[in-house]
Scaffold this motif. Structure first.
Motif, PDB file in Angstrom:
ATOM      1  N   PHE A 157       0.849  -1.196   0.000  1.00 38.58           N
ATOM      2  CA  PHE A 157       0.000   0.000   0.000  1.00 38.58           C
ATOM      3  C   PHE A 157       0.887   1.250   0.000  1.00 38.58           C
ATOM      4  O   PHE A 157       2.016   1.224   0.500  1.00 38.58           O
ATOM      5  CB  PHE A 157      -0.880   0.031   1.248  1.00 38.58           C
ATOM      6  N   PRO A 158       0.400   2.357  -0.531  1.00 40.81           N
ATOM      7  CA  PRO A 158       1.136   3.625  -0.363  1.00 40.81           C
ATOM      8  C   PRO A 158       1.248   3.986   1.113  1.00 40.81           C
ATOM      9  O   PRO A 158       0.431   3.587   1.947  1.00 40.81           O
ATOM     10  CB  PRO A 158       0.265   4.632  -1.124  1.00 40.81           C
ATOM     11  N   GLU A 159       2.285   4.737   1.445  1.00 44.00           N
ATOM     12  CA  GLU A 159       2.510   5.097   2.839  1.00 44.00           C
ATOM     13  C   GLU A 159       1.336   5.878   3.429  1.00 44.00           C
ATOM     14  O   GLU A 159       0.977   5.700   4.593  1.00 44.00           O
ATOM     15  CB  GLU A 159       3.800   5.917   2.966  1.00 44.00           C
ATOM     16  N   GLU A 160       0.712   6.728   2.621  1.00 42.08           N
ATOM     17  CA  GLU A 160      -0.427   7.511   3.114  1.00 42.08           C
ATOM     18  C   GLU A 160      -1.590   6.609   3.491  1.00 42.08           C
ATOM     19  O   GLU A 160      -2.281   6.846   4.500  1.00 42.08           O
ATOM     20  CB  GLU A 160      -0.867   8.537   2.063  1.00 42.08           C
ATOM     21  N   ASP A 161      -1.826   5.556   2.686  1.00 40.28           N
ATOM     22  CA  ASP A 161      -2.925   4.633   2.994  1.00 40.28           C
ATOM     23  C   ASP A 161      -2.641   3.827   4.261  1.00 40.28           C
ATOM     24  O   ASP A 161      -3.540   3.593   5.090  1.00 40.28           O
ATOM     25  CB  ASP A 161      -3.161   3.688   1.816  1.00 40.28           C
ATOM     26  N   LEU A 162      -1.389   3.399   4.433  1.00 40.29           N
ATOM     27  CA  LEU A 162      -1.041   2.652   5.637  1.00 40.29           C
ATOM     28  C   LEU A 162      -1.159   3.529   6.878  1.00 40.29           C
ATOM     29  O   LEU A 162      -1.621   3.058   7.933  1.00 40.29           O
ATOM     30  CB  LEU A 162       0.380   2.095   5.515  1.00 40.29           C
ATOM     31  N   ILE A 163      -0.753   4.772   6.769  1.00 39.26           N
ATOM     32  CA  ILE A 163      -0.873   5.683   7.908  1.00 39.26           C
ATOM     33  C   ILE A 163      -2.342   5.911   8.257  1.00 39.26           C
ATOM     34  O   ILE A 163      -2.729   5.914   9.437  1.00 39.26           O
ATOM     35  CB  ILE A 163      -0.159   7.012   7.611  1.00 39.26           C
ATOM     36  N   ALA A 164      -3.188   6.063   7.245  1.00 43.49           N
ATOM     37  CA  ALA A 164      -4.618   6.278   7.489  1.00 43.49           C
ATOM     38  C   ALA A 164      -5.238   5.069   8.176  1.00 43.49           C
ATOM     39  O   ALA A 164      -6.018   5.211   9.138  1.00 43.49           O
ATOM     40  CB  ALA A 164      -5.328   6.575   6.170  1.00 43.49           C
ATOM     41  N   ASN A 165      -4.908   3.869   7.716  1.00 45.96           N
ATOM     42  CA  ASN A 165      -5.438   2.661   8.356  1.00 45.96           C
ATOM     43  C   ASN A 165      -4.918   2.502   9.787  1.00 45.96           C
ATOM     44  O   ASN A 165      -5.668   2.141  10.708  1.00 45.96           O
ATOM     45  CB  ASN A 165      -5.062   1.427   7.539  1.00 45.96           C
ATOM     46  N   PHE A 166      -3.633   2.782   9.968  1.00 48.84           N
ATOM     47  CA  PHE A 166      -3.050   2.606  11.297  1.00 48.84           C
ATOM     48  C   PHE A 166      -3.655   3.580  12.307  1.00 48.84           C
ATOM     49  O   PHE A 166      -3.974   3.187  13.443  1.00 48.84           O
ATOM     50  CB  PHE A 166      -1.535   2.793  11.229  1.00 48.84           C
ATOM     51  N   MET A 167      -3.831   4.820  11.910  1.00 49.65           N
ATOM     52  CA  MET A 167      -4.399   5.793  12.840  1.00 49.65           C
ATOM     53  C   MET A 167      -5.870   5.498  13.131  1.00 49.65           C
ATOM     54  O   MET A 167      -6.362   5.785  14.220  1.00 49.65           O
ATOM     55  CB  MET A 167      -4.227   7.209  12.305  1.00 49.65           C
ATOM     56  N   ALA A 168      -6.581   4.883  12.181  1.00 44.56           N
ATOM     57  CA  ALA A 168      -7.949   4.446  12.453  1.00 44.56           C
ATOM     58  C   ALA A 168      -7.951   3.360  13.535  1.00 44.56           C
ATOM     59  O   ALA A 168      -8.832   3.333  14.408  1.00 44.56           O
ATOM     60  CB  ALA A 168      -8.605   3.944  11.178  1.00 44.56           C
ATOM     61  N   VAL A 169      -6.953   2.481  13.486  1.00 47.84           N
ATOM     62  CA  VAL A 169      -6.827   1.445  14.505  1.00 47.84           C
ATOM     63  C   VAL A 169      -6.529   2.063  15.869  1.00 47.84           C
ATOM     64  O   VAL A 169      -7.128   1.692  16.894  1.00 47.84           O
ATOM     65  CB  VAL A 169      -5.725   0.439  14.102  1.00 47.84           C
ATOM     66  N   VAL A 170      -5.607   3.026  15.917  1.00 48.45           N
ATOM     67  CA  VAL A 170      -5.239   3.659  17.190  1.00 48.45           C
ATOM     68  C   VAL A 170      -6.446   4.365  17.808  1.00 48.45           C
ATOM     69  O   VAL A 170      -6.712   4.254  19.012  1.00 48.45           O
ATOM     70  CB  VAL A 170      -4.070   4.636  16.975  1.00 48.45           C
ATOM     71  N   ARG A 171      -7.192   5.092  16.991  1.00 45.60           N
ATOM     72  CA  ARG A 171      -8.363   5.798  17.525  1.00 45.60           C
ATOM     73  C   ARG A 171      -9.425   4.838  18.020  1.00 45.60           C
ATOM     74  O   ARG A 171     -10.114   5.103  19.013  1.00 45.60           O
ATOM     75  CB  ARG A 171      -8.936   6.722  16.439  1.00 45.60           C
ATOM     76  N   SER A 172      -9.572   3.692  17.341  1.00 44.40           N
ATOM     77  CA  SER A 172     -10.561   2.713  17.780  1.00 44.40           C
ATOM     78  C   SER A 172     -10.176   2.096  19.118  1.00 44.40           C
ATOM     79  O   SER A 172     -11.027   1.927  20.010  1.00 44.40           O
ATOM     80  CB  SER A 172     -10.717   1.622  16.719  1.00 44.40           C
ATOM     81  N   VAL A 173      -8.899   1.747  19.298  1.00 46.45           N
ATOM     82  CA  VAL A 173      -8.453   1.170  20.565  1.00 46.45           C
ATOM     83  C   VAL A 173      -8.592   2.185  21.692  1.00 46.45           C
ATOM     84  O   VAL A 173      -8.994   1.851  22.810  1.00 46.45           O
ATOM     85  CB  VAL A 173      -7.000   0.674  20.433  1.00 46.45           C
ATOM     86  N   GLU A 174      -8.293   3.448  21.408  1.00 46.05           N
ATOM     87  CA  GLU A 174      -8.417   4.497  22.424  1.00 46.05           C
ATOM     88  C   GLU A 174      -9.883   4.745  22.770  1.00 46.05           C
ATOM     89  O   GLU A 174     -10.228   4.971  23.934  1.00 46.05           O
ATOM     90  CB  GLU A 174      -7.757   5.770  21.912  1.00 46.05           C
ATOM     91  N   ARG A 175     -10.752   4.694  21.769  1.00 40.53           N
ATOM     92  CA  ARG A 175     -12.178   4.973  21.983  1.00 40.53           C
ATOM     93  C   ARG A 175     -12.865   3.856  22.762  1.00 40.53           C
ATOM     94  O   ARG A 175     -13.802   4.099  23.531  1.00 40.53           O
ATOM     95  CB  ARG A 175     -12.866   5.182  20.631  1.00 40.53           C
ATOM     96  N   ASN A 176     -12.414   2.623  22.592  1.00 38.49           N
ATOM     97  CA  ASN A 176     -13.036   1.471  23.259  1.00 38.49           C
ATOM     98  C   ASN A 176     -12.306   1.075  24.538  1.00 38.49           C
ATOM     99  O   ASN A 176     -12.310  -0.101  24.913  1.00 38.49           O
ATOM    100  CB  ASN A 176     -13.068   0.275  22.295  1.00 38.49           C
ATOM    101  N   LYS A 177     -11.723   2.016  25.210  1.00 42.92           N
ATOM    102  CA  LYS A 177     -11.005   1.749  26.459  1.00 42.92           C
ATOM    103  C   LYS A 177     -11.969   1.170  27.491  1.00 42.92           C
ATOM    104  O   LYS A 177     -13.025   1.743  27.771  1.00 42.92           O
ATOM    105  CB  LYS A 177     -10.383   3.043  26.986  1.00 42.92           C
ATOM    106  N   PRO A 178     -11.645   0.010  28.072  1.00 41.76           N
ATOM    107  CA  PRO A 178     -12.550  -0.598  29.064  1.00 41.76           C
ATOM    108  C   PRO A 178     -12.687   0.271  30.311  1.00 41.76           C
ATOM    109  O   PRO A 178     -11.792   1.038  30.670  1.00 41.76           O
ATOM    110  CB  PRO A 178     -11.878  -1.939  29.384  1.00 41.76           C
ATOM    111  N   SER A 179     -13.809   0.112  30.961  1.00 39.47           N
ATOM    112  CA  SER A 179     -14.064   0.920  32.154  1.00 39.47           C
ATOM    113  C   SER A 179     -13.158   0.542  33.312  1.00 39.47           C
ATOM    114  O   SER A 179     -12.875   1.367  34.189  1.00 39.47           O
ATOM    115  CB  SER A 179     -15.531   0.757  32.579  1.00 39.47           C
ATOM    116  N   GLY A 180     -12.668  -0.699  33.331  1.00 39.73           N
ATOM    117  CA  GLY A 180     -11.818  -1.142  34.429  1.00 39.73           C
ATOM    118  C   GLY A 180     -10.346  -0.835  34.250  1.00 39.73           C
ATOM    119  O   GLY A 180      -9.540  -1.165  35.122  1.00 39.73           O
ATOM    120  N   ALA A 181      -9.965  -0.225  33.110  1.00 39.25           N
ATOM    121  CA  ALA A 181      -8.556   0.098  32.877  1.00 39.25           C
ATOM    122  C   ALA A 181      -8.110   1.221  33.800  1.00 39.25           C
ATOM    123  O   ALA A 181      -8.762   2.263  33.898  1.00 39.25           O
ATOM    124  CB  ALA A 181      -8.354   0.501  31.417  1.00 39.25           C
TER     125      ALA A 181
END
Length: 346
Positions: free
Chosen positions: A289-313
């Motif tokens: 993939f182009p670097e821009e596409d990989l960066i876009a996918n990776f940052m979508a993953v980071v935001r999803s993990v941050e958004r779904n932070k468990p309440s017990g963390a």
């Protein structure tokens, strides 16, 4: 005369003690009722030592007139050239051969790596923390396998999944897709069967598909089910659960809107969850993939993990973050820069 003396000494050793002799302390060890037990140690010493050096007392004890000759103890002392001092000094250790090739590598894990891996890992510093664009660029340079490798993200989170309030399981829509085709099977009934086929499902069925799965049919990557089919799907838990194919509302594979669920997984919807060691593994595209596409996918993953932070963390949520290709070395990320980059790009 010497022969006669030896014979008389050995015969005297075999002879039991006289009954008139006073009781001795060793009589408890060798009772007179068992003469063989009394004679055995004296007979053994008679053969091990010269007859002239052993004298039997009336009670059956053996007295040694002298210790072993010093010449017998140090009979190897004359061998001065071999470095061995008659067994009383330090053992001789031969010189070790110098290690060459992979055996000379300081890290044990590198000794089993391929030459290709050892060469490409020189492109990055193992303990250095990189920003996201530099890490993506290095990952593309180090992808040298003979097939198209996947781009993977691995996050160590401060989570203990054995607690219900610290479990992390969600999905993320990759804006640039996954780069691979997904074969989807749908379990539904009635009019939704035609809807699923029109939406692009590869396999559609109801009770007949359940029977095929019980028989060992697993020719699909995702299994989507409508809510009315879940009571019947519950019996497939032992078959689908270990393979990660069991439909689950958190994973988006149980939905009343079958058409939307199929389209999302076809476009690049990825499910992820934290494993028992607290690590999240997520593929987010292909290295071509182009670097821009990989960066876009990776940052979508980071935001999803941050958004779904468990309440017990509690405490620090992100511990470490790494990027790598399927067959390449890992690249450590600077977590603060990664999160800041995500907020800027959003």
């Amino acid at each position: 005369m010497a022969t006669a003396a030896a014979a008389s000494a050995s015969s005297s050793l075999l002879a039991p003690a006289a009954s008139t002799a006073p009781a001795a302390p060793n009589a408890l060890l060798f009772p007179s009722s068992v003469p063989s037990l009394r004679a055995y140690p004296r007979l053994l010493l008679a053969f091990r030592r010269p007859a002239a050096a052993a004298v039997a007392d009336p009670q059956g004890a053996v007295l040694e007139e002298e210790e072993v000759d010093a010449d017998q103890r140090g009979r190897y002392d004359d061998d001065e050239d071999d470095g061995y001092e008659g067994g009383r000094g330090s053992a001789f250790t031969p010189p070790t051969r110098p290690r060459t090739g992979k055996a000379a590598l300081p890290l044990k894990r590198d000794r089993t790596r391929s030459k290709r891996f050892l060469e490409i890992q020189k492109l990055r510093e193992s303990k250095k923390e990189y920003d996201v664009p530099t890490a993506i660029s290095l990952m593309k340079q180090m992808a040298s396998a003979k097939f198209k490798e996947s781009a993977e993200a691995h996050f160590r989170m401060n989570l203990d999944p054995k607690y219900n309030d610290q479990q992390l399981r969600a999905t993320v829509n990759l804006p640039k897709g996954t780069g691979q085709s997904v074969k989807i099977a749908v379990l539904t009934q009635g009019e939704k069967i035609d809807e699923a086929r029109a939406a692009g499902a590869d396999i559609v069925g109801g009770d007949d598909l359940i029977e095929q799965i019980k028989g060992g049919f697993m020719e699909f990557d995702k299994l989507i089910a409508s809510p009315d089919m879940m009571p019947k799907v519950a019996g497939l838990g032992k078959i689908l659960g270990p393979r990660g194919l069991m439909p689950n509302p958190k994973a988006g594979t149980v939905s009343p809107n079958i058409t939307q669920a199929i389209e999302e997984f076809k476009k690049g919807k990825v499910e992820y969850r934290v494993d028992k060691t607290g690590i999240v593994h997520i593929p987010f595209g292909k290295v071509d993939f182009p670097e821009e596409d990989l960066i876009a996918n990776f940052m979508a993953v980071v935001r999803s993990v941050e958004r779904n932070k468990p309440s017990g963390a509690k405490g620090i949520y992100w511990k470490t973050a790494y990027l790598c290709s399927s067959m390449g070395p890992s690249i450590k990320l600077n977590i603060k820069e990664m999160l800041d980059y995500g907020s800027e790009s959003s």
